[in-house]
Write an enzyme that holds these catalytic residues in place. Structure first.
Site, PDB file in Angstrom:
ATOM      1  N   LYS A 221      12.958  15.565  16.730  1.00  0.00           N
ATOM      2  CA  LYS A 221      12.486  16.928  17.002  1.00  0.00           C
ATOM      3  C   LYS A 221      13.616  17.945  17.032  1.00  0.00           C
ATOM      4  O   LYS A 221      14.788  17.591  17.127  1.00  0.00           O
ATOM      5  CB  LYS A 221      11.700  16.949  18.323  1.00  0.00           C
ATOM      6  CG  LYS A 221      10.280  16.405  18.134  1.00  0.00           C
ATOM      7  CD  LYS A 221       9.412  16.607  19.345  1.00  0.00           C
ATOM      8  CE  LYS A 221       8.005  16.059  19.054  1.00  0.00           C
ATOM      9  NZ  LYS A 221       7.174  16.032  20.263  1.00  0.00           N
ATOM     10  N   ARG A 255       7.206   7.571  21.565  1.00  0.00           N
ATOM     11  CA  ARG A 255       6.664   7.829  20.224  1.00  0.00           C
ATOM     12  C   ARG A 255       7.842   8.079  19.288  1.00  0.00           C
ATOM     13  O   ARG A 255       8.628   9.006  19.521  1.00  0.00           O
ATOM     14  CB  ARG A 255       5.728   9.037  20.291  1.00  0.00           C
ATOM     15  CG  ARG A 255       4.992   9.356  18.989  1.00  0.00           C
ATOM     16  CD  ARG A 255       4.043  10.531  19.202  1.00  0.00           C
ATOM     17  NE  ARG A 255       3.344  10.880  17.988  1.00  0.00           N
ATOM     18  CZ  ARG A 255       3.841  11.684  17.048  1.00  0.00           C
ATOM     19  NH1 ARG A 255       5.017  12.235  17.203  1.00  0.00           N
ATOM     20  NH2 ARG A 255       3.127  11.943  15.967  1.00  0.00           N
TER      21      ARG A 255
HETATM   22  C1  8Y4 Z   1      10.644  16.442  13.236  1.00  0.00           C
HETATM   23  C2  8Y4 Z   1       9.905  15.352  13.560  1.00  0.00           C
HETATM   24  C3  8Y4 Z   1      10.222  17.681  13.663  1.00  0.00           C
HETATM   25  C4  8Y4 Z   1       8.770  15.471  14.305  1.00  0.00           C
HETATM   26  C5  8Y4 Z   1       9.061  17.806  14.401  1.00  0.00           C
HETATM   27  C6  8Y4 Z   1       8.324  16.713  14.719  1.00  0.00           C
HETATM   28  C7  8Y4 Z   1       3.946  14.412  20.081  1.00  0.00           C
HETATM   29  C8  8Y4 Z   1       2.668  13.960  19.764  1.00  0.00           C
HETATM   30  C9  8Y4 Z   1       3.517  14.995  18.058  1.00  0.00           C
HETATM   31  C10 8Y4 Z   1       4.449  14.186  21.383  1.00  0.00           C
HETATM   32  C11 8Y4 Z   1       2.368  13.058  21.847  1.00  0.00           C
HETATM   33  C12 8Y4 Z   1       6.314  15.994  15.926  1.00  0.00           C
HETATM   34  C13 8Y4 Z   1       1.177  14.088  17.760  1.00  0.00           C
HETATM   35  C14 8Y4 Z   1       5.121  16.642  16.512  1.00  0.00           C
HETATM   36  N1  8Y4 Z   1       4.469  15.053  18.994  1.00  0.00           N
HETATM   37  N2  8Y4 Z   1       1.874  13.277  20.627  1.00  0.00           N
HETATM   38  N3  8Y4 Z   1       2.408  14.342  18.486  1.00  0.00           N
HETATM   39  N4  8Y4 Z   1       3.619  13.491  22.232  1.00  0.00           N
HETATM   40  N5  8Y4 Z   1       1.630  12.399  22.759  1.00  0.00           N
HETATM   41  N6  8Y4 Z   1       7.162  16.910  15.429  1.00  0.00           N
HETATM   42  O1  8Y4 Z   1       5.555  14.559  21.757  1.00  0.00           O
HETATM   43  O2  8Y4 Z   1       6.473  14.807  15.893  1.00  0.00           O
HETATM   44  S1  8Y4 Z   1       3.625  15.684  16.460  1.00  0.00           S
END
Ligand code: 8Y4
Length: 276
Positions: A221, A255
């Site tokens: 992230k 996750r």
């Molecule tokens: C790079 C990689 C940039 C990933 C942004 C992202 C969470 C989640 C997501 C979380 C739970 C993401 C569906 C966002 N994040 N579910 N989901 N907790 N429970 N962004 O932190 O991975 S999606």
């Protein structure tokens, strides 16, 4: 602590990895449907072999600024995968959705956990999750993906996020979802500045007493990117450091995209936590 995910067990006696399975918008474009389904199944099998305890599948992009997805599109993207993977894998499948229709259909197709970034706030979601009977992850999000990163403000971020989750838990219990079946998640990156995210990570232990366990998602992230000044492909070490900081405080589900590496980091963490 053991969660029954539609007949498959999720053992929360130590920290485990929830593998992220990306379902891209054009996964099922004409003709490619079965090929893509097969690709996804192979990727999920690889994550399970690398030690993922559960696989998370979502059809709505919740990235900052992402557009909303229609229910039909989300159903079409996610249901064939849930059906295929829940039959093929020994580990439970988690469905990342806020929509009651998809919750119902996904659990009917074999999903073992509902992961809702809106904490069952959509109309009908509490009732759908209660009827589904599977465990639920309640995540905190301030605002919506379209506007959540526009200067989020909190007086006391840890207290405010904790209070939000406590209230959602109260409503879940009233709707018939027992606390023993609920995971809570502070929602890293969802309507939070870097300082907010760091405070939540630093004080994650304040969420432990709320429910059956704490789940976190920090993998790749932007908070990691900001700290390292690194693009998404170069955030593994930082993601692992954050995962260990969380697991050390008692977070039970991490996750993550990089399953093998995260499982290894958590194994060291768990061994040190169990030492005399
Ligand atoms: C790079 C990689 C940039 C990933 C942004 C992202 C969470 C989640 C997501 C979380 C739970 C993401 C569906 C966002 N994040 N579910 N989901 N907790 N429970 N962004 O932190 O991975 S999606």
């Amino acid at each position: 602590m053991l969660l029954d995910c539609a007949g498959k067990r999720l053992d929360l006696g130590g920290p485990v990895v929830m593998g992220v399975l990306n379902v891209t918008p054009d996964s099922f474009s004409d003709g490619g449907r079965y090929l893509k389904l097969d690709d996804a199944r192979r990727r999920a099998e690889a994550m399970a072999a690398e030690g993922a305890a559960i696989i998370d599948i979502g059809g709505e992009s919740t990235r900052p600024g992402a557009a909303a997805v229609s229910i039909q599109e989300e159903l079409d993207r996610v249901l064939p995968l849930v059906e295929r993977l829940s039959g093929a894998l020994a580990v439970p499948i988690s469905v990342d959705t806020s929509k009651p229709e998809l919750m119902r259909a996904a659990v009917a197709a074999g999903a073992g956990l509902i992961n809702d970034v809106r904490a069952l706030r959509a109309p009908g979601a509490l009732e759908a999750a209660a009827a589904a009977g599977v465990p639920v992850c309640l995540m905190h999000m301030r605002g919506e993906p379209g506007d959540m990163q526009h200067a989020p403000r909190y007086d006391e971020v840890v207290t405010e996020v904790r209070d939000f989750l406590a209230e959602r838990l109260r409503l879940c219990e009233a709707a018939g979802i027992p606390r023993e079946r609920i995971l809570v998640d502070p929602g890293f990156g969802f309507g939070k500045s870097l300082a907010h995210n760091l405070s939540l990570l630093r004080h994650l232990d304040r969420f432990l007493d709320l429910a059956a366990g704490v789940l976190i998602g920090v993998s790749r992230k932007s908070m990691i990117g900001a700290l390292l000044d690194a693009p998404a492909g170069e955030r593994l070490s930082g993601s692992l450091a954050a995962a260990v900081i969380a697991a050390w405080q008692g977070a039970r589900v991490i996750r993550a995209h990089d399953v093998r590496e995260t499982v290894q980091a958590l194994r060291v963490c768990a061994a040190a936590a169990a030492a005399a």
